[in-house]
Write an enzyme that holds these catalytic residues in place. Structure first.
Site, PDB file in Angstrom:
ATOM      1  N   HIS A   1      -3.847  -5.260  -0.054  1.00 49.59           N
ATOM      2  CA  HIS A   1      -3.485  -5.781   1.265  1.00 49.59           C
ATOM      3  C   HIS A   1      -3.511  -7.313   1.299  1.00 49.59           C
ATOM      4  O   HIS A   1      -4.582  -7.907   1.472  1.00 49.59           O
ATOM      5  CB  HIS A   1      -4.431  -5.229   2.336  1.00 49.59           C
TER       6      HIS A   1
ATOM      7  N   GLU B   1      -2.498  -9.055   3.685  1.00 46.38           N
ATOM      8  CA  GLU B   1      -2.724  -9.448   5.083  1.00 46.38           C
ATOM      9  C   GLU B   1      -4.163  -9.184   5.506  1.00 46.38           C
ATOM     10  O   GLU B   1      -4.490  -9.198   6.693  1.00 46.38           O
ATOM     11  CB  GLU B   1      -1.766  -8.682   5.999  1.00 46.38           C
TER      12      GLU B   1
ATOM     13  N   CYS C   1       0.832  -1.213   0.000  1.00 44.31           N
ATOM     14  CA  CYS C   1       0.000   0.000   0.000  1.00 44.31           C
ATOM     15  C   CYS C   1       0.868   1.265   0.000  1.00 44.31           C
ATOM     16  O   CYS C   1       1.498   1.565  -0.996  1.00 44.31           O
ATOM     17  CB  CYS C   1      -0.972  -0.036   1.171  1.00 44.31           C
TER      18      CYS C   1
END
Length: 381
Positions: free
Chosen positions: A331, A333, A246
């Site tokens: 993302h 995660e 990001c």
């Protein structure tokens, strides 16, 4: 209690207060996630923003202690269509309204969030003021006009001191620009010895930690507001394998000579399709960003585009042509999901191991070459 949301274009929404009393100014954005409002509230990347949830019912499964992405929320306001103040879930420990009041966050419900979203999509994100007071509209406009949006979000959300999460595997230095807990979780689950450092840590200080790899975290705001981070990445590039997420992706691009620009209304939600160019495969991704790497600026650099957004064709992934480094805009995660992209952490660790192997082989190859040159010189004599 009544609450009002006034946009800088003059549009006024009137609804019910669901959070703290007071007034708050921020950039009004929207998130398309159906679930995950607790993770949205606690994502440091929303620092300084008033977040609108497009899903019409929020708060129905409450708040629990385990799903936070940071130690506290950093958002400046929360906007929903319908607030459920009596959650129904076995994990719920308290309500959404309780969380907003605990951290002084102004919230509003019972407004037309679909209309608000259409305004933001048509005209782009804009400044807004969210209030529970009785101020006149002229007063709110004046207050909003003289109050600038935050520019120091990274410094506000980053850890203030170094800390570690010990492991028996590769040592990864995680540079915290406003990191979500999910990044640390993914690395520790893979046995990494993680050292988390503040956003203004210098390259020399990072070298003293003897890392095997560098993780560039997500974070809020404009990447051009943290030029010191760009310079640090530039100094570390080529010395260690790098994986950026990001904001880390955008900072890496700037460090390599590319440029960034602001999107009209950004990408925020858990359903963004991204195409991996090498395989042609499409992944569903979680995203939260208002800036992107300019496509034209990548030409002439040593960067290669690896992923694109299937909706608007913006850049979603980069890799360096010469050094072991890659980044993604989305993302991997993500919590509560999707989990399609967690493999990128495995790819990062494979890159680290390959880099370590090459560094061990180079001295051995140099020794062999030196010995061979010695034998040739002896034979010639």
């Amino acid at each position: 209690m009544q609450a009002r949301l006034l946009l800088e274009d003059g549009t006024l929404f009137t609804g019910q207060s669901i959070g703290a009393d007071g007034a708050s100014i921020g950039e009004v954005v929207f998130n398309t996630g159906i679930t995950g409002y607790q993770e949205v509230l606690s994502d440091p990347s929303y620092c300084g923003q008033i977040v609108t949830m497009t899903f019409p019912m929020i708060g129905n499964y409450g708040i629990n202690r385990d799903d936070f992405e940071s130690v506290r929320p950093y958002i400046h306001g929360f906007v929903v269509r319908r607030h459920e103040d009596i959650p129904s879930n076995w994990r719920a420990q308290y309500t959404l309204g309780h969380l907003l009041k605990e951290y002084g966050i102004v919230g509003i419900s019972e407004i037309d969030t679909r209309m608000l979203t259409r305004i933001l999509r048509q005209h782009g994100t804009m400044k807004g003021i969210l209030t529970t007071g009785n101020e006149r509209i002229e007063e709110l406009r004046e207050r909003m006009s003289v109050t600038p949006l935050l520019r120091d979000q990274v410094a506000r959300t980053s850890t203030k001191q170094l800390f570690s999460s010990p492991g028996n595997g590769e040592r990864v230095v995680l540079i915290d620009y406003g990191a979500k807990s999910g990044i640390l979780r993914e690395l520790t689950e893979r046995g990494c010895d993680v050292v988390v450092v503040p956003q203004d840590t210098t390259a020399e200080e990072i070298r003293r930690l003897h890392p095997d790899g560098i993780q560039l975290s997500n974070g809020p705001g404009d990447p051009k507001d943290v030029p010191h981070a760009v310079e640090t990445i530039r100094q570390l590039l080529g010395e260690y394998p790098i994986f950026g997420i990001c904001l880390g992706h955008q900072l890496f691009a700037l460090a390599c000579g590319a440029d960034t620009e602001k999107l009209k209304f950004g990408h925020r939600g858990g359903n963004h399709p991204v195409k991996e160019l090498e395989s042609g495969r499409c992944y569903i991704t979680s995203q939260n960003h208002g800036y992107t790497v300019k496509e034209d600026s990548v030409r002439g650099t040593e960067l290669e585009v690896t992923h694109i957004n299937n909706n608007d064709k913006t850049i979603e992934g980069l890799k360096h042509k010469k050094y072991p480094a890659f980044t993604v805009q989305y993302h991997p995660e993500a919590a509560p999901g999707p989990f399609d992209n967690s493999y990128l952490f495995d790819r990062f660790l494979e890159m680290i191991r390959e880099h370590k192997k090459n560094n061990l082989e180079r001295p051995r190859q140099a020794q062999l070459a030196q010995a061979l040159r010695g034998e040739l010189q002896y034979a010639q004599k």
